[in-house]
Motif scaffolding. Structure first.
Motif, mmCIF file in Angstrom:
data_model
loop_
_atom_site.group_PDB
_atom_site.id
_atom_site.type_symbol
_atom_site.label_atom_id
_atom_site.label_comp_id
_atom_site.label_asym_id
_atom_site.label_seq_id
_atom_site.Cartn_x
_atom_site.Cartn_y
_atom_site.Cartn_z
ATOM 1 N N UNK A 34 -1.414 6.963 -9.401
ATOM 2 C CA UNK A 34 -0.795 6.928 -8.071
ATOM 3 C C UNK A 34 -1.572 7.771 -7.073
ATOM 4 N N UNK A 35 -1.984 7.138 -5.970
ATOM 5 C CA UNK A 35 -2.732 7.843 -4.931
ATOM 6 C C UNK A 35 -2.214 7.448 -3.552
ATOM 7 N N UNK A 36 -2.462 8.323 -2.586
ATOM 8 C CA UNK A 36 -2.020 8.039 -1.230
ATOM 9 C C UNK A 36 -2.609 6.766 -0.664
ATOM 10 N N UNK A 37 -3.817 6.433 -1.076
ATOM 11 C CA UNK A 37 -4.485 5.235 -0.576
ATOM 12 C C UNK A 37 -3.817 3.949 -1.051
ATOM 13 N N UNK A 38 -2.863 4.060 -1.973
ATOM 14 C CA UNK A 38 -2.097 2.898 -2.453
ATOM 15 C C UNK A 38 -0.798 2.709 -1.675
ATOM 16 N N UNK A 39 -0.587 3.477 -0.634
ATOM 17 C CA UNK A 39 0.714 3.533 0.039
ATOM 18 C C UNK A 39 1.245 2.170 0.465
ATOM 19 N N UNK A 40 0.376 1.267 0.864
ATOM 20 C CA UNK A 40 0.840 -0.028 1.376
ATOM 21 C C UNK A 40 1.660 -0.795 0.338
ATOM 22 N N UNK A 41 1.281 -0.691 -0.924
ATOM 23 C CA UNK A 41 1.989 -1.442 -1.964
ATOM 24 C C UNK A 41 3.395 -0.886 -2.180
ATOM 25 N N UNK A 42 3.508 0.435 -2.200
ATOM 26 C CA UNK A 42 4.811 1.066 -2.386
ATOM 27 C C UNK A 42 5.702 0.848 -1.159
ATOM 28 N N UNK A 43 5.086 0.919 0.014
ATOM 29 C CA UNK A 43 5.818 0.729 1.263
ATOM 30 C C UNK A 43 6.380 -0.697 1.333
ATOM 31 N N UNK A 44 5.564 -1.675 0.948
ATOM 32 C CA UNK A 44 6.005 -3.072 0.968
ATOM 33 C C UNK A 44 7.189 -3.278 0.033
ATOM 34 N N UNK A 45 7.173 -2.576 -1.077
ATOM 35 C CA UNK A 45 8.283 -2.697 -2.024
ATOM 36 C C UNK A 45 9.540 -1.998 -1.496
ATOM 37 N N UNK A 46 9.371 -0.770 -1.008
ATOM 38 C CA UNK A 46 10.519 -0.002 -0.527
ATOM 39 C C UNK A 46 11.191 -0.653 0.684
ATOM 40 N N UNK A 47 10.403 -1.224 1.568
ATOM 41 C CA UNK A 47 10.943 -1.815 2.791
ATOM 42 C C UNK A 47 11.487 -3.234 2.580
#
Length: 341
Positions: A34-47
């Motif tokens: 897990x890295x900050x540069x992966x944020x888009x994938x987690x954000x897409x899931x959370x939102x």
């Protein structure tokens, strides 16, 4: 009355279950831990962006950006974030099995040679007579010969010391090697975690600035998913694109999604890594011209040629074997505006 309410609750539950059953499950592998540069994938899931597209995306940590390709080829994963150059390598021999990149995120390559500023290595020619530490099998190490030829270096005058990736920065700091062959987005933060100043005290020779104009990491999908459910692929790309555009403007929101996925991350460091990915890898004059997610076919063809030479591949795949833009949202929806915050 109570019976009626119970019936309504049960009916609602059945409808929710039915809706979930209609979702397409996609197993998605990251390029690394897990890295900050992966944020888009987690954000897409959370939102709920994936859910809005009728997708149930399960995200797992990775084993390396090249391993994303082999994980997908094995059938264990349907999609993932990884290195397009690994697709080129595998597509050369197994064109019907290698995944296809459908959304290019890192328009610029992370491959670099890093040295101490005090060493006096100001350009490629200064690498002659030096000892370079490289991890065997990584793109930076394997493409060194092409980097040398492109920049007029004599490989006979360069000593290459093979070592595990986790030893590169410690040996560089100690002075056991003169420079290291690295991924800048990894090495930069390894130096930060070793209490170094990677901007002031180190010099970075990035391959993309010295003739190796390669593409890098993006979203890739299996050929099976492409053939069986192109609608799901388009939805996956739309959701990730929407999330990427959003966190470019709000990295704090992106990091909240990262922490929600893995609360053990070093949040200050990973936020810097997220911002670094935009500054050094995503944003470029080309990206601003064609939009996030796309590539230029002539540049991709040149990049394929570089990888074929460096990896000594038997066949040069065509650009359309490696990248497909048919799932990209319209150009007007791929304008990325980055605001550091």
């Amino acid at each position: 009355m109570l019976k009626r309410l119970a019936a309504i609750v049960i009916a609602g539950g059945l409808l929710a279950t039915a809706a979930r059953a209609d979702e397409v499950k996609i197993k998605f592998t990251l390029g690394w831990k897990t890295q900050g540069s992966d944020a888009a994938f987690f954000y897409a899931k959370d939102k709920g962006y994936f859910k809005d597209e009728g997708l149930d995306v399960v995200i797992d940590q990775g084993e390396g950006s090249g391993a994303t390709v082999t994980r997908i080829m094995s059938g264990a994963y349907d999609a993932g974030f990884g290195d397009v150059n690994a697709i080129i390598q595998n597509a050369s021999a197994k064109p019907d099995e290698a995944p296809v990149m459908v959304y290019m995120m890192w328009n610029r390559p992370p491959f670099a040679v890093v040295s101490k500023t005090a060493s006096g290595i100001a350009g490629p020619k200064d690498l002659e007579g030096r000892t370079l530490g490289g991890a065997q099998g990584t793109p930076t190490t394997r493409l060194l010969t092409v980097f040398a030829r492109t920049n007029g270096l004599d490989m006979e005058k360069i000593k290459l010391s093979n070592m595990a990736p986790n030893l590169q920065e410690p040996m560089l700091i100690k002075g056991d090697i003169d420079a290291a062959l690295v991924f800048n987005i990894t090495s930069y933060f390894n130096l930060v975690l070793n209490r170094q100043d990677p901007d002031k005290d180190f010099k970075w020779l990035t391959f993309g600035d010295y003739g190796l104009d390669l593409y890098s990491n993006g979203v890739m999908v299996s050929r099976k998913l492409l053939a069986s459910n192109p609608k799901a692929v388009a939805g996956l790309v739309r959701a990730i694109n929407k999330a990427t555009i959003a966190i470019a403007k709000d990295q704090n929101a992106g990091m909240a999604a990262v922490v929600n996925f893995d609360n053990l991350v070093n949040e200050p460091v990973e936020k810097r890594r997220l911002q670094y990915s935009f500054d050094k890898l995503i944003i470029s004059p080309e990206m601003k011209e064609i939009g996030i997610g796309d590539v230029k076919d002539d540049r991709m063809a040149r990049a394929i040629g570089i990888v074929v030479e460096g990896y000594q591949l038997a066949r040069a795949p065509k650009p359309e074997e490696i990248f497909s833009r048919q799932f990209l949202p319209p150009r007007t929806e791929r304008d990325l505006v980055y605001v550091a915050n």
